[in-house]
Design a protein around this motif. Sequence first.
Motif, mmCIF file in Angstrom:
data_model
loop_
_atom_site.group_PDB
_atom_site.id
_atom_site.type_symbol
_atom_site.label_atom_id
_atom_site.label_comp_id
_atom_site.label_asym_id
_atom_site.label_seq_id
_atom_site.Cartn_x
_atom_site.Cartn_y
_atom_site.Cartn_z
ATOM 1 N N GLY A 130 0.782 -1.226 0.000
ATOM 2 C CA GLY A 130 0.000 0.000 0.000
ATOM 3 C C GLY A 130 0.807 1.266 0.000
ATOM 4 N N CYS A 131 2.141 1.165 -0.010
ATOM 5 C CA CYS A 131 2.986 2.360 -0.043
ATOM 6 C C CYS A 131 3.041 2.943 -1.452
ATOM 7 C CB CYS A 131 4.425 2.023 0.374
ATOM 8 S SG CYS A 131 4.608 1.275 2.000
ATOM 9 N N VAL A 132 3.316 4.238 -1.525
ATOM 10 C CA VAL A 132 3.728 4.822 -2.797
ATOM 11 C C VAL A 132 5.244 4.945 -2.755
ATOM 12 C CG1 VAL A 132 1.612 5.995 -3.438
ATOM 13 C CG2 VAL A 132 3.176 7.124 -1.868
ATOM 14 N N ALA A 133 5.897 4.667 -3.887
ATOM 15 C CA ALA A 133 7.358 4.572 -3.907
ATOM 16 C C ALA A 133 7.951 5.502 -4.956
ATOM 17 C CB ALA A 133 7.788 3.138 -4.182
ATOM 18 N N SER A 134 8.936 6.265 -4.536
ATOM 19 C CA SER A 134 9.712 7.099 -5.455
ATOM 20 C C SER A 134 11.165 6.656 -5.420
ATOM 21 C CB SER A 134 9.598 8.575 -5.072
ATOM 22 O OG SER A 134 10.072 8.786 -3.752
ATOM 23 N N VAL A 135 11.921 7.097 -6.410
ATOM 24 C CA VAL A 135 13.345 6.794 -6.484
ATOM 25 C C VAL A 135 14.096 8.105 -6.686
ATOM 26 C CG1 VAL A 135 15.158 5.728 -7.879
ATOM 27 C CG2 VAL A 135 13.069 4.453 -7.373
ATOM 28 N N THR A 136 15.127 8.332 -5.882
ATOM 29 C CA THR A 136 16.005 9.486 -6.067
ATOM 30 C C THR A 136 17.322 9.000 -6.650
ATOM 31 O OG1 THR A 136 15.024 10.799 -4.297
ATOM 32 C CG2 THR A 136 17.281 11.322 -4.910
ATOM 33 N N THR A 137 17.710 9.569 -7.793
ATOM 34 C CA THR A 137 18.865 9.087 -8.540
ATOM 35 C C THR A 137 19.700 10.244 -9.062
ATOM 36 O OG1 THR A 137 19.514 7.913 -10.581
ATOM 37 C CG2 THR A 137 17.359 8.930 -10.578
ATOM 38 N N ASN A 138 20.987 9.980 -9.297
ATOM 39 C CA ASN A 138 21.827 10.998 -9.936
ATOM 40 C C ASN A 138 21.620 11.031 -11.451
ATOM 41 O OD1 ASN A 138 23.586 8.973 -11.138
ATOM 42 N ND2 ASN A 138 24.711 8.854 -9.207
ATOM 43 N N GLY A 139 20.845 10.080 -11.975
ATOM 44 C CA GLY A 139 20.454 10.102 -13.381
ATOM 45 C C GLY A 139 21.416 9.458 -14.349
ATOM 46 N N TRP A 140 22.592 9.048 -13.882
ATOM 47 C CA TRP A 140 23.616 8.518 -14.785
ATOM 48 C C TRP A 140 23.116 7.291 -15.555
ATOM 49 C CZ3 TRP A 140 28.661 10.519 -15.354
ATOM 50 C CH2 TRP A 140 29.523 9.748 -16.139
ATOM 51 N N HIS A 141 22.399 6.418 -14.885
ATOM 52 C CA HIS A 141 21.909 5.177 -15.508
ATOM 53 C C HIS A 141 20.423 5.240 -15.845
ATOM 54 C CE1 HIS A 141 25.683 3.072 -14.687
ATOM 55 N NE2 HIS A 141 25.638 3.557 -13.460
ATOM 56 N N LEU A 142 19.815 6.400 -15.727
ATOM 57 C CA LEU A 142 18.361 6.481 -15.865
ATOM 58 C C LEU A 142 17.881 6.220 -17.286
ATOM 59 C CD1 LEU A 142 15.630 7.009 -14.605
ATOM 60 C CD2 LEU A 142 16.043 9.474 -14.860
ATOM 61 N N GLU A 143 18.568 6.750 -18.276
ATOM 62 C CA GLU A 143 18.130 6.523 -19.654
ATOM 63 C C GLU A 143 18.068 5.027 -19.958
ATOM 64 O OE1 GLU A 143 19.124 8.164 -24.140
ATOM 65 O OE2 GLU A 143 20.782 7.854 -22.750
ATOM 66 N N ARG A 144 19.057 4.296 -19.487
ATOM 67 C CA ARG A 144 19.119 2.849 -19.738
ATOM 68 C C ARG A 144 18.042 2.084 -18.965
ATOM 69 N NH1 ARG A 144 21.694 -1.046 -16.742
ATOM 70 N NH2 ARG A 144 22.774 0.524 -15.483
ATOM 71 N N ARG A 145 17.680 2.552 -17.790
ATOM 72 C CA ARG A 145 16.798 1.777 -16.924
ATOM 73 C C ARG A 145 15.373 2.314 -16.832
ATOM 74 N NH1 ARG A 145 18.748 -0.950 -11.661
ATOM 75 N NH2 ARG A 145 16.916 -2.110 -12.330
ATOM 76 N N ALA A 146 15.086 3.414 -17.499
ATOM 77 C CA ALA A 146 13.778 4.052 -17.354
ATOM 78 C C ALA A 146 12.628 3.098 -17.662
ATOM 79 C CB ALA A 146 13.693 5.289 -18.246
ATOM 80 N N ALA A 147 12.719 2.377 -18.776
ATOM 81 C CA ALA A 147 11.617 1.487 -19.167
ATOM 82 C C ALA A 147 11.380 0.397 -18.125
ATOM 83 C CB ALA A 147 11.910 0.862 -20.529
ATOM 84 N N GLN A 148 12.438 -0.003 -17.410
ATOM 85 C CA GLN A 148 12.306 -1.047 -16.390
ATOM 86 C C GLN A 148 11.577 -0.551 -15.142
ATOM 87 O OE1 GLN A 148 16.309 -2.323 -15.564
ATOM 88 N NE2 GLN A 148 16.820 -2.547 -17.730
ATOM 89 N N LEU A 149 11.502 0.763 -14.968
ATOM 90 C CA LEU A 149 10.849 1.325 -13.790
ATOM 91 C C LEU A 149 9.366 1.591 -13.999
ATOM 92 C CD1 LEU A 149 13.563 3.921 -12.690
ATOM 93 C CD2 LEU A 149 13.259 1.567 -11.882
ATOM 94 N N VAL A 150 8.945 1.640 -15.256
ATOM 95 C CA VAL A 150 7.538 1.934 -15.561
ATOM 96 C C VAL A 150 6.641 0.860 -14.947
ATOM 97 C CG1 VAL A 150 5.838 2.201 -17.405
ATOM 98 C CG2 VAL A 150 8.134 3.137 -17.689
ATOM 99 N N GLY A 151 5.626 1.308 -14.230
ATOM 100 C CA GLY A 151 4.705 0.384 -13.584
ATOM 101 C C GLY A 151 5.185 -0.115 -12.241
#
Length: 315
Positions: A130-151
């Motif tokens: 029941g929690c809502v979850a966010s992620v704080t990142t420096n963004g270095w790997h975000l372009e590569r992993r963005a699709a994996q975080l959806v949903g």
Amino acid sequence: MMRTFGVAVREGTTLVHDPATGLTHRAARTLPLGRLSLDADEVGRWPVVHPSACGGVTPVSVCWSPIVRCNLSCPHCLDDKNVRELGAHDRRRIARLIGQAGILGVDISGGEPLLLGDLADLADELSSAGCVASVTTNGWHLERRAAQLVGHVDAVKVSLDGPSALIHDGWRGKGSFNRAIDGIKGAVAAGLYVRIQTVLMASNRGFAQDLVRLAHHLGTGGVTFLQMLPIGEAVRLGGDGEMLSDRDAREVVDALNVPGGLSVRLRTRADAGGFTVVRADGQVWRNDRPAEHIGTLRPLHGPADLALTGPDGSA
């Protein structure tokens, strides 16, 4: 914009936690409980409730740093690099315990959380409780992993300390600005809600308006300016003239011209007072009031270990 919020009733008040801004609001109407899709503009108009006034025996939200490792070495990092990092099995155990404690919002930080292969699974563990979850990142790997975080995650917060490589890279290292920008673009394109987070300091206060313009240009939802805390690695900067007073920080943010559709928040040291952090070794930490120091409380063995007070009434 419709986004996912965490809804709970504490001491007769319906609270709505926003995983993107980290703010908790008092609902102006009756709502179902749990994870709920709501209009972000409507929620933003509801009164903000300071975490200390939310009631309940456990915090309304926590920061969980399940990883110490990071590909960057930022001098204003709040994490303690000396703590031991637990393995994958214990990370899942910690996620379950946080979920069982009635926490509304969890920000998964670090270290750099995108170095965790099981990040999406950890977010799912929290969401299933029941929690809502966010992620704080420096963004270095975000372009590569963005699709994996959806949903799997409800918001992504990208650390950006200046509107150009000249400013940002001076704090976080060569190439970090361009990687973060590419990550933001990729995450927005993937349909994730993205927000920029900026540590507001004396040396970058003059670029706050440019950061707001950049956030709008990139299609993010907003900017959170974080008043620098003299905690973790950042304790070394406390005497270097970088730390603004809460009043000076407020003056910077209040003077901003904010485009329509973008939200801007300032988190002062007073706002961060009493905030709870679960670090990579499974220990529960809590900021002093105001947040100028942080101290360890106890290991997280059960949901009761996240309690706002101990058995003797101590914080």
